[in-house]
Structure formats: structure tokens, C-alpha cells
Design an enzyme around this catalytic site. Structure first.
Site, PDB file in Angstrom:
ATOM      1  N   ASP A 277      73.449  28.939  45.355  1.00  0.00           N
ATOM      2  CA  ASP A 277      74.148  30.115  46.064  1.00  0.00           C
ATOM      3  C   ASP A 277      72.989  30.959  46.443  1.00  0.00           C
ATOM      4  O   ASP A 277      72.326  31.538  46.008  1.00  0.00           O
ATOM      5  CB  ASP A 277      74.571  30.848  44.737  1.00  0.00           C
ATOM      6  N   GLU A 390      70.547  38.950  44.155  1.00  0.00           N
ATOM      7  CA  GLU A 390      71.211  39.062  45.430  1.00  0.00           C
ATOM      8  C   GLU A 390      71.533  40.608  45.741  1.00  0.00           C
ATOM      9  O   GLU A 390      72.747  41.042  46.164  1.00  0.00           O
ATOM     10  CB  GLU A 390      72.578  38.356  45.724  1.00  0.00           C
ATOM     11  N   ARG A 412      72.262  40.679  53.060  1.00  0.00           N
ATOM     12  CA  ARG A 412      72.134  40.327  51.837  1.00  0.00           C
ATOM     13  C   ARG A 412      70.874  39.236  51.636  1.00  0.00           C
ATOM     14  O   ARG A 412      70.878  38.429  52.833  1.00  0.00           O
ATOM     15  CB  ARG A 412      73.298  39.865  51.141  1.00  0.00           C
ATOM     16  N   GLU A 414      69.838  36.771  48.847  1.00  0.00           N
ATOM     17  CA  GLU A 414      69.941  36.012  47.551  1.00  0.00           C
ATOM     18  C   GLU A 414      69.216  34.672  47.215  1.00  0.00           C
ATOM     19  O   GLU A 414      69.084  33.633  48.005  1.00  0.00           O
ATOM     20  CB  GLU A 414      71.528  35.439  47.376  1.00  0.00           C
TER      21      GLU A 414
HETATM   22  N1  GLY Z   1      78.568  33.338  47.078  1.00  0.00           N
HETATM   23  C1  GLY Z   1      79.101  34.242  45.984  1.00  0.00           C
HETATM   24  C2  GLY Z   1      78.390  35.197  45.689  1.00  0.00           C
HETATM   25  O1  GLY Z   1      77.097  35.194  46.264  1.00  0.00           O
HETATM   26  O2  GLY Z   1      78.352  35.454  44.553  1.00  0.00           O
HETATM   27 MN    MN Z   2      75.907  34.881  44.376  1.00  0.00          MN
HETATM   28 MN    MN Z   3      76.251  33.728  47.312  1.00  0.00          MN
END
Ligand code: GLY
Ligand code: MN
Ligand code: MN
Length: 453
Positions: A277, A390, A412, A414
Site C-alpha cells: 500500500d 500516509e 499524499r 504513503e
Molecule cells: N489505499 C487505501 C489506503 O491507503 O488506505
Molecule cells: Mn493506506
Molecule cells: Mn494507499
């Protein structure tokens, strides 16, 4: 390359779960079902994460039964779709009852059509049945209705025989606490998932050009995942150019990318069920503008402060609080907010620009299971937990609150982090996030293009 976990790990998980239950307990856990996208066309099957965690078994409709008897002996049983050559021609290979034992290490396997015949007898010696309370309770086919049916059958026989379960309990709290702490093998899969996801982000940075469509960057990401052995993304890839980056879960990905805008990509692969992610935000044309640099640096500084706050014993909320301090100080410094940092945090004055939390657990589910609180307080971090960091800033294009130069910027950043004995390990290290590094990676490719173009 195969990434599958050894059978011994699944067996160990089943034993660990049962070890926490009293004697005379049963656990019933259903597999996921196939779902239709439209007439005759199915969505790709994805096993339920709880079921996958305890079995590694990736066929639909199955039912798992874990038993612990009065002498604390345990047994694991799998009910599965039967072998059926005529069906398998259409849908592919099934392990069948024998495969459940031979390939998946269960002690006994049955065909699903033996459920109503076998289950009342198997449950007769149990005082309590654990199942996932998030299972739907409605409908005659629901697990809950089936459990009630089996218990009623036992109840009606109870006068003449052993007995019937008297309690239904939720298995999720125990199971999800286990899933929250990642084993060495799980950590390795998450490390690999983050690396594959990072590579895909690098590729997208290198291929991005003004005039491309958001879905084309999405295709680059999917191509990179596939080439690296991951057929699926862990969630719908987000590619938002310009103000689309301010839509937190923007997945339409249909607009053209404009020269001078930023583009926000939130994408992670799924590797053997484990999620990456990662979000990166970078300039469509390869160079940040002065204003974009200012807000980007605020988010990056906030992200680094949050990462520095991860250590065993810190609270889950500490990284979020660290990020807020830096973000809000940055917003004040650059005139997007006015006032004292502490007061602006207390009154949540930053919420129009930062409306989500900084972290969530990461594992088999991208928003993974496990409580965030203990005794009504943010829980403490422990080695083996994996979380995202994030932070972002999202300045709506019609925001009256700020100078026009900031409007329509969405950022963002992350990353995925493992809590270690000392602090944390950055799993998603393999994709740049410093302004100069991003510009250098994007420029490399453009110089190459000029040389050969
Ligand atoms: N991709 C979903 C999140 O970053 O929470
Ligand atoms: Mn996430
Ligand atoms: Mn994400």
C-alpha cells in the site's frame, strides 16, 4: 518463484488458535463465495482473509471446522467442493476431500454435500461454537442459520445422547489479534509485496508524460505488478491528476494528465494474499513548481516525523500526532492556517485539508484486522505489527479559505512499516520520495528520450 508459505505455518496457526480456547470448543469458518459482476461473468475469486490465514486454501464455498475435545486434543476438518470432472472442465481443478488432507494438511476432509450428515455428530461433544460474528445472519444459507439448524438437531436428541453446544462466541477477536502480529514468513511476504509495489511506482514515474490519461498510468502499474508475479492489485489503483488527487478514493482514473499538475498514485500489489500500500505524488512534467514544492515538503516532513515516532511501546496514535504537529506548523508558516499550532490541532482546524488518519494496519487485508485501542486508549505498538504512514494535504479547488495558488493541490505520501525491536523497518524503501530524487528519476528517462527521440 513461489511465495507460498509452508503447510507447517498454517498448521501452527490452527494450533495456536485452538490453544487459546477451552476444551470442548469448535470453530466454524466459511470460505468466500464466487460473486457475479454481471450475467455469467464472475469477479476473480478472492478467498476470505481469515480462511486463507488458517488454511492457504483458495477454493470457494468451503467450510473449516476446528475441534478441541474434552481431553484438549485437536482436529482440523475441511468441507470442500467435491471432485467433479464434468465441472472441473469448466472451472478448473479442485482439491476435493482427499486434497484437503494430502495437500493442505487437514486431518480429515469431507465433501460439502456431507455437511448436514456430519456436522451435528462432530459438534455433539462441544459446549461452545466460535464463528465470525461479521458473517451475515440473514438467509437460510447463512452460516448462522446452518449452525442453529445443527444445534437444534442435537438439542432434539439431547435426552438420549451426549448434549448440544450451549454458547455461540465470536472467533474474530482472537483470530484477528493473531493476524496482527506478523510471523517471519509473513514479514518476508510483506517486504516483497512492498518491493514489487515500489517498482511499479518507479515505472509510473518514468513513463508519465503530460497528455497521458490517468488510466494509462494505472495500466503501467498493473503491467508492472503482473510482470513481477502479482496478478492482482490489493485494492483499486488510484491515479488522480491535479484536483483529482484531492478525492481520497478516486478510482475513475479517466482524465488526461495536465502539464504543470501533480499526479497522486495510490497502488499496491497483492502477493500470496499480502498487500502492499504505497502512495507517491509527483509532477506530471517531471519538475515540481515552487508552490507544489512547499506543500509537498510539508507532507514529507510530517511523514518522516511520523515514521520516527514508531517504536515498540509507543502508542498507535503517536505517529498521527507527530504528523499533525509538522503539518499544522507548515500550514501556519505558509499562511494556509492562522493561529497557534496547538490550538489549531485541538480545534481540528486542519480538517478541511487533512481529513483522514495517518495509519492503518496492513497484512492480508489492505486495511488489516486488529484492534486500534486497548481499554479505551490507543494501543501500544509491538514488534511484528505492520502499519502504513500516509499523511496528506488536500486543498479543494474551490477552497475560499486559502490563496488561489494553493487550490487544487492534492498530495499524499504513503509507506509501509514493520515495527521492530528497536524502531521500525521501512518496507517500501525502493521508490523515491525526496523532491530531488523524484525529479532525478523522472529526468533520467527524459534525457534518454531526448538522446534517442
Ligand atoms: N489505499 C487505501 C489506503 O491507503 O488506505
Ligand atoms: Mn493506506
Ligand atoms: Mn494507499
Amino acid at each position: 518463484m513461489t511465495h507460498s508459505l509452508p503447510l507447517s505455518e498454517y498448521k501452527w496457526r490452527r494450533q495456536q488458535l485452538l490453544a487459546q480456547l477451552p476444551p470442548c470448543s469448535a470453530v466454524l469458518l466459511p470460505a468466500a463465495k464466487l460473486r457475479y459482476r454481471n450475467r455469467d461473468a464472475e469477479y476473480a475469486f478472492r478467498q476470505s482473509s481469515d480462511f486463507l490465514y488458517l488454511s492457504g486454501f483458495a477454493e470457494p464455498d468451503a467450510l473449516m471446522l476446528l475441534l478441541k475435545n474434552a481431553s484438549a486434543e485437536s482436529e482440523s476438518i475441511l468441507f470442500v467442493l467435491p471432485r467433479d470432472p464434468a465441472q472441473e472442465v469448466w472451472t478448473g481443478y479442485r482439491a476435493g476431500a482427499e486434497g484437503a488432507v494430502e495437500q493442505f494438511g487437514f486431518e480429515r476432509g469431507f465433501s460439502l454435500d456431507q455437511q448436514s450428515e456430519q456436522l451435528p455428530g462432530l459438534l455433539a461433544c462441544c459446549e461452545r461454537i466460535y464463528y465470525p460474528f461479521s458473517e451475515p445472519v440473514q438467509g437460510p444459507d447463512s452460516l448462522v442459520a446452518q449452525i442453529q439448524g445443527w444445534c437444534q438437531q442435537l438439542q432434539s436428541k439431547a435426552r438420549s445422547s451426549a448434549g448440544a453446544p450451549q454458547q455461540l462466541q465470536n472467533i474474530e477477536p482472537l483470530l484477528h489479534e493473531m493476524r496482527l502480529i506478523k510471523s517471519d514468513a509473513e514479514q518476508q511476504l510483506l517486504r516483497e509485496a512492498a518491493k514489487i509495489s515500489a517498482q511499479a511506482h518507479c515505472l509510473a514515474m518514468q513513463s508519465c508524460r503530460p497528455g497521458m490519461f490517468e488510466y494509462q498510468l494505472e495500466a503501467d502499474i498493473a503491467h508492472s505488478f503482473g510482470q513481477q508475479g502479482c496478478r492482482f492489485a490489493a485494492y483499486g489503483t488510484i491515479v488522480g491528476g491535479g484536483a483529482n488527487g484531492c478525492v481520497l478514493h478516486y478510482t475513475q482514473n479517466r482524465d488526461a494528465l495536465q502539464d504543470g499538475d501533480l499526479v497522486l498514485i495510490d497502488a499496491g500489489c497483492e502477493l500470496d494474499g499480502y498487500a502492499g500500500d504505497i502512495t507517491r505524488t509527483f509532477p506530471v512534467n517531471g519538475r515540481f513548481s515552487a508552490d507544489q514544492k512547499i506543500l509537498y515538503q510539508c507532507v514529507l516532513d510530517a511523514q518522516q516525523a511520523a515514521i520516527a515516532a514508531i517504536r515498540p511501546g509507543a502508542r498507535f496514535d503517536d505517529p498521527h500526532l507527530a504528523a499533525l504537529q509538522v503539518l499544522v506548523a507548515g500550514l501556519v508558516e505558509h499562511g494556509l492556517l492562522k493561529g497557534e499550532v496547538e490550538a489549531l490541532i485541538a480545534s481540528e482546524a486542519y480538517k478541511p485539508f487533512y481529513m483522514h488518519r495517518t495509519s492503518h494496519w496492513l497484512g492480508l487485508d489492505v486495511h488489516d484486522v486488529g484492534d486500534y485501542q486497548r481499554d479505551a486508549e490507543s494501543r501500544r505498538l509491538q514488534p511484528g505489527m505492520v502499519l502504513t504512514i500516509e499523511p496528506g494535504l488536500y486543498i479543494a479547488p474551490d477552497s475560499e479559505q486559502v490563496e488561489p495558488r494553493w487550490r487544487g493541490i492534492g498530495i499524499r505520501i504513503e509507506d509501509d512499516l514493520l515495527v521492530t525491536g528497536q524502531g521500525s523497518e521501512l518496507l517500501s524503501w525502493d521508490v523515491p520520495k525526496q523532491i530531488a530524487e523524484i525529479e532525478a528519476l523522472m529526468a533520467q528517462n527524459r534525457v534518454h528520450e531526448a538522446d534517442h527521440g
